[in-house]
Motif scaffolding. Sequence first.
Motif, PDB file in Angstrom:
ATOM      1  N   VAL A 264       0.862  -1.179   0.000  1.00 24.75           N
ATOM      2  CA  VAL A 264       0.000   0.000   0.000  1.00 24.75           C
ATOM      3  C   VAL A 264       0.902   1.234   0.000  1.00 24.75           C
ATOM      4  N   ILE A 265       0.723   2.065  -1.003  1.00 18.25           N
ATOM      5  CA  ILE A 265       1.660   3.175  -1.220  1.00 18.25           C
ATOM      6  C   ILE A 265       0.916   4.498  -1.330  1.00 18.25           C
ATOM      7  N   GLY A 266       1.495   5.512  -0.746  1.00 20.06           N
ATOM      8  CA  GLY A 266       0.934   6.864  -0.890  1.00 20.06           C
ATOM      9  C   GLY A 266       2.064   7.858  -0.990  1.00 20.06           C
ATOM     10  N   GLU A 267       1.812   8.999  -1.637  1.00 21.38           N
ATOM     11  CA  GLU A 267       2.908   9.959  -1.710  1.00 21.38           C
ATOM     12  C   GLU A 267       2.445  11.403  -1.802  1.00 21.38           C
ATOM     13  N   ILE A 268       3.355  12.277  -1.399  1.00 15.71           N
ATOM     14  CA  ILE A 268       3.208  13.710  -1.612  1.00 15.71           C
ATOM     15  C   ILE A 268       4.276  14.074  -2.645  1.00 15.71           C
ATOM     16  N   LYS A 269       3.835  14.624  -3.755  1.00 14.90           N
ATOM     17  CA  LYS A 269       4.752  14.938  -4.854  1.00 14.90           C
ATOM     18  C   LYS A 269       5.674  16.086  -4.450  1.00 14.90           C
ATOM     19  N   GLY A 270       6.957  15.945  -4.754  1.00 12.22           N
ATOM     20  CA  GLY A 270       7.909  17.011  -4.458  1.00 12.22           C
ATOM     21  C   GLY A 270       7.662  18.237  -5.330  1.00 12.22           C
ATOM     22  N   SER A 271       7.814  19.428  -4.752  1.00 14.50           N
ATOM     23  CA  SER A 271       7.528  20.661  -5.493  1.00 14.50           C
ATOM     24  C   SER A 271       8.684  21.056  -6.411  1.00 14.50           C
ATOM     25  N   VAL A 272       9.904  20.695  -6.050  1.00 17.64           N
ATOM     26  CA  VAL A 272      11.066  21.104  -6.843  1.00 17.64           C
ATOM     27  C   VAL A 272      11.718  19.916  -7.555  1.00 17.64           C
ATOM     28  N   TYR A 273      11.880  18.824  -6.842  1.00 15.57           N
ATOM     29  CA  TYR A 273      12.518  17.635  -7.421  1.00 15.57           C
ATOM     30  C   TYR A 273      11.567  16.441  -7.300  1.00 15.57           C
ATOM     31  N   PRO A 274      10.473  16.456  -8.058  1.00 22.88           N
ATOM     32  CA  PRO A 274       9.466  15.394  -7.886  1.00 22.88           C
ATOM     33  C   PRO A 274      10.005  13.993  -8.181  1.00 22.88           C
ATOM     34  N   ASP A 275      11.066  13.910  -8.984  1.00 25.20           N
ATOM     35  CA  ASP A 275      11.596  12.588  -9.331  1.00 25.20           C
ATOM     36  C   ASP A 275      12.571  12.029  -8.309  1.00 25.20           C
ATOM     37  N   GLU A 276      12.925  12.833  -7.324  1.00 24.01           N
ATOM     38  CA  GLU A 276      13.781  12.312  -6.252  1.00 24.01           C
ATOM     39  C   GLU A 276      12.865  11.859  -5.120  1.00 24.01           C
ATOM     40  N   ILE A 277      12.965  10.580  -4.825  1.00 30.08           N
ATOM     41  CA  ILE A 277      11.954   9.982  -3.932  1.00 30.08           C
ATOM     42  C   ILE A 277      12.548   9.551  -2.597  1.00 30.08           C
ATOM     43  N   ILE A 278      11.865   9.951  -1.552  1.00 36.53           N
ATOM     44  CA  ILE A 278      12.238   9.552  -0.202  1.00 36.53           C
ATOM     45  C   ILE A 278      11.156   8.606   0.298  1.00 36.53           C
ATOM     46  N   VAL A 279      11.589   7.435   0.748  1.00 37.81           N
ATOM     47  CA  VAL A 279      10.606   6.437   1.183  1.00 37.81           C
ATOM     48  C   VAL A 279      10.695   6.213   2.684  1.00 37.81           C
ATOM     49  N   VAL A 280       9.551   6.188   3.333  1.00 33.39           N
ATOM     50  CA  VAL A 280       9.473   5.737   4.719  1.00 33.39           C
ATOM     51  C   VAL A 280       8.421   4.630   4.753  1.00 33.39           C
ATOM     52  N   GLY A 281       8.693   3.592   5.542  1.00 31.51           N
ATOM     53  CA  GLY A 281       7.722   2.495   5.517  1.00 31.51           C
ATOM     54  C   GLY A 281       7.886   1.496   6.640  1.00 31.51           C
ATOM     55  N   GLY A 282       6.948   0.593   6.659  1.00 32.55           N
ATOM     56  CA  GLY A 282       6.961  -0.532   7.599  1.00 32.55           C
ATOM     57  C   GLY A 282       6.290  -1.693   6.890  1.00 32.55           C
ATOM     58  N   HIS A 283       6.108  -2.815   7.597  1.00 28.36           N
ATOM     59  CA  HIS A 283       5.409  -3.908   6.911  1.00 28.36           C
ATOM     60  C   HIS A 283       4.057  -4.173   7.554  1.00 28.36           C
ATOM     61  N   LEU A 284       3.105  -4.394   6.691  1.00 25.33           N
ATOM     62  CA  LEU A 284       1.703  -4.476   7.104  1.00 25.33           C
ATOM     63  C   LEU A 284       1.342  -5.871   7.606  1.00 25.33           C
ATOM     64  N   ASP A 285       2.040  -6.871   7.147  1.00 25.22           N
ATOM     65  CA  ASP A 285       1.706  -8.234   7.566  1.00 25.22           C
ATOM     66  C   ASP A 285       2.220  -8.508   8.978  1.00 25.22           C
ATOM     67  N   ALA A 286       1.626  -9.479   9.640  1.00 26.61           N
ATOM     68  CA  ALA A 286       2.049  -9.853  10.990  1.00 26.61           C
ATOM     69  C   ALA A 286       1.658 -11.304  11.247  1.00 26.61           C
TER      70      ALA A 286
END
Lengths: 360, 360
Positions: A264-286
């Motif tokens: 499951v992915i969501g994002e806020i598009k960067g205003s200056v460098y939209p193609d440079e992506i920073i990812v934060v996450g965890g795992h949903l399964d348990a």
Amino acid sequence: MKTTLTIITLFMSVLIGAQQSEYKQDSIQLRTIYTASLTNGNSYQWLDQLTNRVGARLAGSEGDKKAVAWAKTELEKIGLDSVWLQPVTVPHWVRGEKETAHIETNYGKFPVAICALGGSIATPDEGILAEVIEVQSVKEVEALGDKVKGKIVFYNRPMPADKIETMQAYGATVGQRYNGARVAGKYGAVAAIVRSMNLKLDNYPHTGVMSYGDTPENQKIPTAAISTNGAELLSKLLKDEKFKVKLYFKQNCQNLPDAQSFNVIGEIKGSVYPDEIIVVGGHLDAWDLGDGAHDDGAGIVQSMEVVRLFRKLKIQPKRTLRVVLFANEENGSRGGKTYAAAVKTNGENLIVALESDAGG
Amino acid sequence: MKTTLTIITLFMSVLIGAQQSEYKQDSIQLRTIYTASLTNGNSYQWLDQLTNRVGARLAGSEGDKKAVAWAKTELEKIGLDSVWLQPVTVPHWVRGEKETAHIETNYGKFPVAICALGGSIATPDEGILAEVIEVQSVKEVEALGDKVKGKIVFYNRPMPADKIETMQAYGATVGQRYNGARVAGKYGAVAAIVRSMNLKLDNYPHTGVMSYGDTPENQKIPTAAISTNGAELLSKLLKDEKFKVKLYFKQNCQNLPDAQSFNVIGEIKGSVYPDEIIVVGGHLDAWDLGDGAHDDGAGIVQSMEVVRLFRKLKIQPKRTLRVVLFANEENGSRGGKTYAAAVKTNGENLIVALESDAGG
């Protein structure tokens, strides 16, 4: 939940330009984020929903489906620039009826608690009853070779208690759990029992992933964790000559055909460098035996909180900020693998990625 | 319990000479202490005894006596060079029968949870029923002056939730609890009710110490904590004109004559500088409404563990290492004061003192 703050701090330094003149503004914005996180945080409400309403959510299960739907809905509520599901084909292992086990001796039976390891095959319907050979490692099994034939191999190396970084204790023994059945099966053992990954002496065996590697179907043997109390008792009886010891256990797990799940992915598009992506996450399964509050509910809600706070505070990142809630970390890591493959295929410029999976 | 390690680390650097050549030996010894602490620690067993067998142990109570006896016995078992009791005269406040309270309005009664603050006087037998005036601080009461006469002053300033260091949130509001009754009483209020020191909204009011300062007996008014849920409800009703609000409460506490307690002290005599004393300690007393595991059972067992490990590992400190389990930190700090006075009188050379009182 303070890890949220740490994650945010780490990210802010990347998201916001590194020019000296902006440092003061950054520090004010950081303080705003801290304050919002502490006074208007949503982590606990989310964690309550994920653990108490969704609950256990092993890959391929109904809980897994519910968790994906829940996460998508919640990310959509935040009002991100986009939210989507990335299909992931996941293993579908089920535990079935609760396991049973006892030590059989010339002085009677001693019940012990076991649980099947994730991915293991079942025992035959009548269970397995066999002599036990206690070992400390897969290397020892390799040295024993054919001597383990027809026996249950009992891996009893305890987690070392003298580690200040507790994950080192886990790392020091998880190998026998992961590879134990594969190696013992190769030499003709009928099953592998592994000491539960736990420093405490109790009656609650921990489940976890194991792998048969490329073992042919006919050499696969069932494998289970035995509670630390059970392991201590079994070891003690084995060392006492007056006891003739066998172990009996029965488990009913099954490997069903692969199932469909999603990152499951969501994002806020960067205003200056939209193609440079920073990812934060965890795992949903348990895993199925708990409700996954620490592993990895905490990481999930922390990650969701990062993007929620950015939106709530109307902070526009220069680079794209993406939250990824991975499928199937526990018994296959298929979510991570699928995500990585897509990054490669799409030629995405992933500049930082941080997974939060160390408990709350 | 990792704080134990921190304490040990701090101490080792003082206990062991600072010569460059000894650094390596020190680091080996530190590792030995870490390992012993993690594999053969006694903290949890002690904490279990102190909280589950001794339990609540407010100054002057039977639990206080039991705690002193328990601590002395356990320190003696360690085989220190000496263990002794330092007499401390302590306040003896008792809560008596459980408190009751409700908000009385023209629309009916709303029960709320309160608990007397430590040191408070009782209400009259029939309880107190009076109009309520809500304030945010003692300063506000001083500004209101005679307007509080005949009323119950309700201190409702919440702990600020935006503090990363949580003790700052406590520090920001504990003043209204400590001084609230003294100031309100001076202006003729009939009682003071203080919002419970808690960030969560729940029905469990926290007790804690208050002081009348030099208030004459006839100006002393009863004071209690109201649960955060109760405080929210009371505040809401007070702001709504359609409700005519009074608060009723009854409490049955008593200040009995001072009682006898003790600081429990043990030490290992220094081999080179016996007159230079290093103190590690916690406080043995704990409020009557809990079993004092965090405040300050953890500090107690951590402190005891320091000297136990030195003895167990046969480490001979150059300076005297002393553990002090202080009496009556909660409602009077008489243990600390008595100890400090004795240090002065005896001209002791106290080079480091560390109290562990921040929870486990």
